[in-house]
Design an enzyme around this catalytic site. Structure first.
Site, short mmCIF file in Angstrom:
data_model
loop_
_atom_site.label_atom_id
_atom_site.label_comp_id
_atom_site.label_asym_id
_atom_site.label_seq_id
_atom_site.Cartn_x
_atom_site.Cartn_y
_atom_site.Cartn_z
N CYS A 9 2.62 7.74 4.51
CA CYS A 9 3.18 8.06 3.51
C CYS A 9 2.25 8.61 2.40
CB CYS A 9 3.79 6.67 2.83
SG CYS A 9 5.02 6.90 1.65
N ASP A 129 6.82 -4.68 0.84
CA ASP A 129 5.60 -4.38 0.35
C ASP A 129 4.93 -5.35 -0.52
OD1 ASP A 129 3.31 -2.66 -0.61
OD2 ASP A 129 4.68 -1.08 -1.49
#
Length: 212
Positions: A9, A129
């Site tokens: 990412c 996360d």
């Protein structure tokens, strides 16, 4: 057991995207939030994103975008998936689900209570996360893997991506502990925010592949 997928990412240039693909990445993330150190202007980057090799999922990472903008992004032909990484409400997620938009909802995990309402987001695709007040991913903070592992065991029908503080040195341990559907990495394979290190990406993905 199915192989664990890998998403790299926070990509900001074609060179790094191609290096991630060569290393074996299954998905690439492009951060559309202007507040990110890894912000990418999708319209400006459209030509090189569009010519990336096929069979790799291209993900637009968004933060608190209006529903109309999310629908606009979902229609872009060079993108495959949206990742909602902000404080998007279940109502917004439900509208996207109704329109057939493919998306992953990120959840900032502070404690077990953070995961109680995961089913409200109208998607089987969740990214866990580390919780960081005022920030939306890419912090390098590591969440509590036992929390993620419990959630994965209790929700076998979900596709759970593990993110937060993963590196080539710890990702194999994380995969064995949590057994996620996928892992997501940004800062753990970087030289500086946004610019990836090809060797670190190769080491990270090799560690995932040999973890099980």
């Amino acid at each position: 057991m199915n192989p664990v997928r890998v998403k790299v990412c926070g990509l900001v240039c074609e060179e790094d995207a191609l290096a991630a693909i060569a290393a074996g990445a299954d998905a690439l993330g492009f951060n559309t939030w202007p507040g990110s150190k890894r912000y990418l202007d999708l319209e400006a980057a459209a030509p090189w994103i569009a010519r990336l090799p096929p069979f790799v999922t291209r993900v637009a990472v968004t933060v608190n975008e209006p529903l109309a903008r999310l629908r606009e992004l979902a229609r872009l032909p060079f993108l495959d998936l949206l990742q909602l990484h902000g404080d998007e409400t279940p109502a917004v997620c439900q509208e996207l689900q109704r329109s057939g938009t493919r998306f992953v909802k990120a959840v900032g995990v502070r404690d077990a209570e953070s995961l109680l309402d995961a089913s409200a987001y109208s998607t089987p695709h969740l990214l866990l996360d580390a919780y960081a007040p005022g920030e939306f991913g890419g912090t390098g903070r590591q969440m509590e893997w036992p929390l993620a592992a419990s959630f994965v065991r209790e929700n076998p029908e979900l596709h759970v991506t593990l993110s937060g503080g993963l590196t080539p040195a710890n990702v194999a341990e994380a995969v064995r502990a949590v057994r996620p559907f996928a892992v997501d990495v940004a800062s753990g394979v970087e030289e500086v925010p946004g610019r990836k290190n090809a060797q670190k990406m190769r080491d990270f993905i090799a560690a995932v592949r040999f973890a099980i």
